[in-house]
Scaffold this motif. Structure first.
Motif, PDB file in Angstrom:
ATOM      1  N   GLU A  86       0.808  -1.204   0.000  1.00 35.23           N
ATOM      2  CA  GLU A  86       0.000   0.000   0.000  1.00 35.23           C
ATOM      3  C   GLU A  86       0.846   1.261   0.000  1.00 35.23           C
ATOM      4  O   GLU A  86       2.055   1.223   0.243  1.00 35.23           O
ATOM      5  CB  GLU A  86      -0.934   0.040   1.213  1.00 35.23           C
ATOM      6  CG  GLU A  86      -0.265   0.367   2.540  1.00 35.23           C
ATOM      7  CD  GLU A  86       0.378  -0.792   3.227  1.00 35.23           C
ATOM      8  OE1 GLU A  86       1.594  -0.676   3.538  1.00 35.23           O
ATOM      9  OE2 GLU A  86      -0.274  -1.812   3.479  1.00 35.23           O
TER      10      GLU A  86
ATOM     11  N   SER B 206      -4.405   0.627  -1.353  1.00 33.55           N
ATOM     12  CA  SER B 206      -3.788  -0.690  -1.226  1.00 33.55           C
ATOM     13  C   SER B 206      -4.004  -1.550  -2.464  1.00 33.55           C
ATOM     14  O   SER B 206      -4.925  -1.332  -3.251  1.00 33.55           O
ATOM     15  CB  SER B 206      -4.347  -1.426  -0.005  1.00 33.55           C
ATOM     16  OG  SER B 206      -5.743  -1.636  -0.134  1.00 33.55           O
TER      17      SER B 206
ATOM     18  N   ASN C 140      -4.706  -1.776   5.322  1.00 30.94           N
ATOM     19  CA  ASN C 140      -6.068  -1.575   4.844  1.00 30.94           C
ATOM     20  C   ASN C 140      -7.093  -2.325   5.702  1.00 30.94           C
ATOM     21  O   ASN C 140      -8.154  -1.790   6.040  1.00 30.94           O
ATOM     22  CB  ASN C 140      -6.168  -2.037   3.389  1.00 30.94           C
ATOM     23  CG  ASN C 140      -7.596  -2.141   2.899  1.00 30.94           C
ATOM     24  OD1 ASN C 140      -8.238  -1.146   2.589  1.00 30.94           O
ATOM     25  ND2 ASN C 140      -8.107  -3.363   2.835  1.00 30.94           N
TER      26      ASN C 140
END
Length: 267
Positions: free
Chosen positions: A123, A155, A164
């Protein structure tokens, strides 16, 4: 075949690295730091991310495999007591390649036409130390919302199980080429309003983030962090590149998710 081993650096990981290196060279495989066909990560997910970024310029030529000696081995297929079997597989068996999507992040400056391009396996996050992050969010060139809050996380599908997930985002199977935009503590009241839900964008949709103030931004690409001034825009989309995993046996994604987050055990 040329191979390289990236170790976490602790005593256990270094011992496994030495064992793998010795036996694979005995099988006439070449240890090569510059142009490996196969990169073996020995450690946890942090070590795997380090290996990925070290050879991010060779994604179309290099495959990755992980040996888990860390606290969480979401990217690692093999355990320390399976090293002997892994060595034989690498030396004797052609591996299958499984590809996962990556995130492309392009950061543009207000001061010049230069831009910085990055690839993320997990991410990218955007935060600030100067109050709230205020960003116009555009999707496919159209204004979607003005975000105000602690920050944003973008992400990949494989990274959807990392930061996330902690933010309340959904888990996405890596066979779906997509990215996910997830809010961090958004401000929602009678004056300010955001969607308040993670957004999943397909590969043909580009997300453009445009800062609405002059605050410095702290931007992460996986485990790398840098502070940026005078950011004009941050462009996010599914990258044309993919990471290539070397598979010698099946390791279904949902089994990884279950074993990492649901099944009981010691980590």
């Amino acid at each position: 075949m040329k191979f390289k081993i990236v170790s976490k650096g602790d005593k256990r990981s270094n011992k496994i690295k030495s064992t793998i290196k010795q036996y694979l060279t005995d099988f006439d495989l070449e240890y090569c730091r510059q142009e490996p066909d196969l990169v073996i990560s020995v450690g946890g997910d942090g070590t795997f991310l380090e290996a990925f970024h070290r050879y991010v310029h060779r994604l179309d030529q290099t495959a990755f495999i992980g040996v888990h000696t860390g606290h969480l081995g979401f990217y690692a297929d093999w355990l320390p007591d399976e090293v002997e079997k892994l060595i034989i597989e690498i030396a004797k068996t052609p591996y299958q390649v499984v590809e996962y999507p990556l995130l492309e992040v392009i950061i543009r400056s207000k001061l010049d036409k230069n831009e910085s391009r990055f690839l993320a396996l997990n991410e990218s996050t955007i935060k600030t130390l100067e109050g709230s992050v205020v960003m116009d969010v555009e999707i496919k060139g159209d204004h979607f919302e003005t975000f105000r809050g602690d920050g944003l996380c973008i992400s990949t599908p494989s990274g959807s199980t990392a930061y996330n997930k902690a933010l309340g985002g959904g888990i996405i199977h890596p066979s779906l080429p997509s990215i996910q935009l997830t809010e961090m503590a958004s401000i929602n009241n009678r004056v300010f309003r955001t969607i308040g839900s993670p957004l999943i964008l397909p590969k043909h949709h580009t997300c453009m983030l445009k800062p609405m103030n002059d605050r410095s931004l702290i931007i992460t690409i996986d485990h790398y962090t840098k502070t940026y001034e005078n950011v004009k825009s941050i462009q996010c989309r599914v990258a044309k590149e993919k990471i290539r995993f070397a598979r010698f046996r099946p390791f279904p994604f949902w089994d990884r998710v279950r074993d990492s987050f649901v099944a009981e055990g010691d980590f």
